[in-house]
Each structure stands twice: as C-alpha cells, then as structure tokens.
Design a protein around this motif. Structure first.
Motif, PDB file in Angstrom:
ATOM      1  N   PRO A   1       7.754  -0.543  -7.348  1.00 18.57           N
ATOM      2  CA  PRO A   1       7.459  -0.438  -5.919  1.00 18.57           C
ATOM      3  C   PRO A   1       8.547  -1.091  -5.055  1.00 18.57           C
ATOM      4  O   PRO A   1       9.310  -1.938  -5.509  1.00 18.57           O
ATOM      5  CB  PRO A   1       6.129  -1.198  -5.764  1.00 18.57           C
TER       6      PRO A   1
ATOM      7  N   THR B   1       7.030  -1.414   3.851  1.00 14.32           N
ATOM      8  CA  THR B   1       6.051  -1.148   2.800  1.00 14.32           C
ATOM      9  C   THR B   1       5.034  -0.108   3.258  1.00 14.32           C
ATOM     10  O   THR B   1       4.599   0.735   2.482  1.00 14.32           O
ATOM     11  CB  THR B   1       5.325  -2.438   2.376  1.00 14.32           C
TER      12      THR B   1
ATOM     13  N   GLU C   1      -0.641  -8.241  -1.641  1.00 10.92           N
ATOM     14  CA  GLU C   1      -0.805  -8.072  -3.070  1.00 10.92           C
ATOM     15  C   GLU C   1       0.513  -8.429  -3.762  1.00 10.92           C
ATOM     16  O   GLU C   1       1.589  -8.235  -3.205  1.00 10.92           O
ATOM     17  CB  GLU C   1      -1.169  -6.615  -3.397  1.00 10.92           C
TER      18      GLU C   1
ATOM     19  N   ASN D   1      -5.269  -1.090  -9.935  1.00  8.52           N
ATOM     20  CA  ASN D   1      -5.053  -0.761  -8.527  1.00  8.52           C
ATOM     21  C   ASN D   1      -3.714  -1.255  -8.000  1.00  8.52           C
ATOM     22  O   ASN D   1      -3.503  -1.307  -6.788  1.00  8.52           O
ATOM     23  CB  ASN D   1      -6.187  -1.346  -7.679  1.00  8.52           C
ATOM     24  N   ARG D   2      -2.807  -1.622  -8.912  1.00 10.28           N
ATOM     25  CA  ARG D   2      -1.466  -2.012  -8.509  1.00 10.28           C
ATOM     26  C   ARG D   2      -0.467  -1.158  -9.295  1.00 10.28           C
ATOM     27  O   ARG D   2      -0.480   0.065  -9.143  1.00 10.28           O
ATOM     28  CB  ARG D   2      -1.271  -3.528  -8.685  1.00 10.28           C
ATOM     29  N   VAL D   3       0.402  -1.733 -10.076  1.00 10.46           N
ATOM     30  CA  VAL D   3       1.305  -0.920 -10.891  1.00 10.46           C
ATOM     31  C   VAL D   3       0.528  -0.466 -12.120  1.00 10.46           C
ATOM     32  O   VAL D   3       0.283  -1.253 -13.038  1.00 10.46           O
ATOM     33  CB  VAL D   3       2.561  -1.726 -11.298  1.00 10.46           C
ATOM     34  N   HIS D   4       0.116   0.794 -12.115  1.00  3.35           N
ATOM     35  CA  HIS D   4      -0.807   1.291 -13.135  1.00  3.35           C
ATOM     36  C   HIS D   4      -0.013   1.916 -14.272  1.00  3.35           C
ATOM     37  O   HIS D   4       0.288   3.117 -14.261  1.00  3.35           O
ATOM     38  CB  HIS D   4      -1.765   2.308 -12.518  1.00  3.35           C
TER      39      HIS D   4
ATOM     40  N   ARG E   1      -0.308  -3.632  -0.674  1.00  2.00           N
ATOM     41  CA  ARG E   1      -1.050  -3.663   0.587  1.00  2.00           C
ATOM     42  C   ARG E   1      -0.955  -5.055   1.189  1.00  2.00           C
ATOM     43  O   ARG E   1      -0.850  -6.047   0.459  1.00  2.00           O
ATOM     44  CB  ARG E   1      -2.507  -3.263   0.337  1.00  2.00           C
TER      45      ARG E   1
ATOM     46  N   GLU F   1       4.288   3.606   1.669  1.00  2.00           N
ATOM     47  CA  GLU F   1       2.928   4.082   1.384  1.00  2.00           C
ATOM     48  C   GLU F   1       2.685   5.436   2.039  1.00  2.00           C
ATOM     49  O   GLU F   1       2.159   6.367   1.411  1.00  2.00           O
ATOM     50  CB  GLU F   1       1.923   3.059   1.888  1.00  2.00           C
TER      51      GLU F   1
ATOM     52  N   ARG G   1       4.126   5.924  -5.443  1.00  2.00           N
ATOM     53  CA  ARG G   1       3.084   5.728  -6.455  1.00  2.00           C
ATOM     54  C   ARG G   1       2.238   4.497  -6.152  1.00  2.00           C
ATOM     55  O   ARG G   1       1.023   4.503  -6.296  1.00  2.00           O
ATOM     56  CB  ARG G   1       3.721   5.570  -7.834  1.00  2.00           C
ATOM     57  N   TYR G   2       2.898   3.416  -5.788  1.00  2.00           N
ATOM     58  CA  TYR G   2       2.186   2.197  -5.407  1.00  2.00           C
ATOM     59  C   TYR G   2       3.065   1.379  -4.481  1.00  2.00           C
ATOM     60  O   TYR G   2       4.267   1.233  -4.703  1.00  2.00           O
ATOM     61  CB  TYR G   2       1.818   1.347  -6.625  1.00  2.00           C
ATOM     62  N   THR G   3       2.465   0.862  -3.425  1.00  2.00           N
ATOM     63  CA  THR G   3       3.126  -0.075  -2.522  1.00  2.00           C
ATOM     64  C   THR G   3       2.155  -1.208  -2.246  1.00  2.00           C
ATOM     65  O   THR G   3       0.978  -0.961  -1.967  1.00  2.00           O
ATOM     66  CB  THR G   3       3.508   0.604  -1.188  1.00  2.00           C
TER      67      THR G   3
END
Length: 317
Positions: free
Chosen positions: A300, A144, A177, A184-187, A157, A148, A153-155
């Motif tokens: 992700p 992960t 997460e 702040n996650r899958v936007h 944390r 990042e 786009r999103y991984t």
C-alpha cells in the motif's frame, strides 16, 4: 478598622483555600488510577473543535523515550461533552524514524483486545501520526484517500483526532491503521513463501531484512520470523528483479509483466509522481507484496509528509 480586619481575615481564608486546592489538585493529578471509570480531561484551554478526542494516560505518567519500550496505558474516546467509549487497555511506544526525534512525535498503539475505532475494522494495532513536518496536516490524508478512491487493493484508513496525553493537550493527530497482514488490511497468505516487504534506507532499518547486490535494504514485515530459506528466496528474487531493471533494454516489453503487476504499479507510480513524493523515489516507505511464482504487487501507499514541494533538503534550481 473592623471592616479592614474582616477583609484581611476573608482574604486569608481565600488564600488558604486556594493553597488547599493546589495541594489536593497536585495529589489528584500525580497518580494514575488502576481501574478508573473515566480518564479526566481538561479542555478549558482547547474546547471542542468537532473532532474526536483521544485521552491517553501512560502508567505513572511515563514519557516515551524510544521506539522499543512499550508502556502499559489506558485510552478513552471523548466526544463534545462526555466519554464515548469505555476505558481501554493498551501499550504505547514511540514510532517513526526521523519523525520520532521531532518535538511532536508519533506513537504506536497496541490494544489488549481488538477494537473498532471510528468505523474502521477491528484490530489491535494502530498508529498516531503527528505530521509535525507537514504543517498543513493534509498530505498523508489526501494521498491515501486518493489511493483508496482510485481502487487500490488496500490503503490504510485514517481519522483526524485531538490527543490528550498524560493530561496534557498534544494537538492534532492522524489516527491510522498500521500496515500489516490481516483480513481487513494487507490480505495475503501467511506462509514462508509469501512476503510483505518495506524498502528502507541506510539510516534506520529493522530486522528481519535482506540486502541486495545493489545495496538496497528490504525489511520483511511478513512472515515475522522467516527461516533462512525464506530470506534467501526473497533476496535472490530481488537481485534478479534489480538486474532485470538495469538491463531492461535487453528484454521484450512484455517481460515486465513477469516481474510486476502492472495495474497495481501504475496506480502506485501515478500517485507518487502526482504528489512529487520524495520518499517515493525508491527511498523508503515503499511497500510491496510478493508470493513465489507470482509478480510483485506494489502498495500500500504510505508516508507523504515530504510531498508537494515539502522536501527535506534544498534542491538546486
């Protein structure tokens, strides 16, 4: 004789005192406080190892029986010598598919209010990953973080922690997460034509879901309660996508760009291939997003305990 008698009396006193300690200690440990200032933690057997320590007490010290039942609980973060957070209210339930059946199991945490943990953005939903199948505890964290660093786009944390559950030391965990739609996650947009999807296998899948003509099962993470029209929209699109993949030699190479975002896909594929992830073979824990009229975005990345040769089954050489 007098010294012998005194010795016996003193020994008896010490024994009675010892019994009292056991009795009062048992009373103390047997119940949870409704509004404690702090949650007790005994680290005499497992002293501070340089990692944050999560102390969780489930109401009435209940054990987790399944992945559905949510138990009211309290959580506090400890540093080396003292608490570093107030006592937080949350619910705890089991998490994971096959991993929940293992001796050391994962947990889903849902806080009463949004909380910021170890510098990670505020949210109510978090996961404790046991990594029982990966004795190195490193595979999920390494891959992960690689995702990042490569600019996904999103991984999710993550943070390594030690866990004390119901006043029992549970060992090393990975606080992570969860994969969900959030700023702040899958936007992505939250509407009936935008989807966060997880490819699942036939062993365990959760509603809502669609099954394609190729018998692939896709769990819909967002929207949470999709109408029938949305289910049909997604199912038809995935059917056409799978048909395209099967007959790709009939199409021009550029047509793949109509179906997937190639930049997202190449990063996703490369990490799966590099780690030789068993689940990455379009088995399960494969996430993507799709909005009507746009290409599919893979990611992700998630779930690497069966990577780098740590396979769940013996393969023919």
């Amino acid at each position: 004789m007098m010294f012998s008698a005194l010795f016996k009396i003193n020994s008896l006193k010490r024994f009675v005192a010892f019994l009292c300690c056991i009795v009062f200690s048992a009373c103390y440990w047997a119940e949870t406080e409704e509004n404690p200032d702090y949650l007790p933690m005994d680290d005499s057997m497992y002293p501070y190892a340089g990692l944050p320590r999560l102390v969780i007490e489930i109401e009435n010290f209940a054990g987790l029986r399944d992945r559905e039942t949510e138990f009211p609980s309290k959580l506090q973060i400890y540093g080396e010598k003292s608490p570093e957070s107030e006592v937080l209210e949350l619910t705890v339930r089991g998490r994971g598919n096959s991993s929940f059946k293992m001796p050391k199991y994962g947990m889903k945490l849902e806080f009463k209010d949004k909380v910021e943990l170890f510098g990670m953005p505020k949210n109510r939903d978090w996961a404790l990953i046991a990594n029982y199948g990966d004795k190195t505890h490193l595979r999920n964290y390494m891959m992960t973080r690689l995702s990042e660093w490569l600019g996904a786009r999103y991984t999710p944390r993550m943070q390594f922690v030690e866990l004390y559950l119901n006043r029992k030391y549970m060992g090393l965990y990975l606080l992570s997460e969860t994969i969900k739609v959030a700023k702040n996650r899958v936007h992505i947009e939250e509407n009936d034509t935008t989807f966060l999807v997880e490819k699942e296998d036939v062993k365990k899948y959760d509603p809502p879901y669609v099954i394609t003509d190729k018998k692939n099962i896709y769990h819909i993470r967002s929207p949470k309660n999709p109408p029938e029209e949305s289910l049909e929209l997604l199912q038809n699109h995935l059917n056409e996508f799978e048909k395209f993949l099967k007959n790709r030699y009939l199409y021009e190479d550029e047509e793949i760009l109509n179906w997937i975002d190639l930049e997202d896909y190449l990063l996703y594929y490369w990490v799966q291939e590099y780690s030789k992830n068993e689940d990455g073979n379009y088995a399960r824990s494969v996430f993507f997003t799709w909005t009507k009229g746009e290409p599919i975005h893979f990611g992700p990345l998630w779930d690497f305990d069966l990577s780098f040769g740590n396979a769940s089954r013996t393969r023919n050489q």
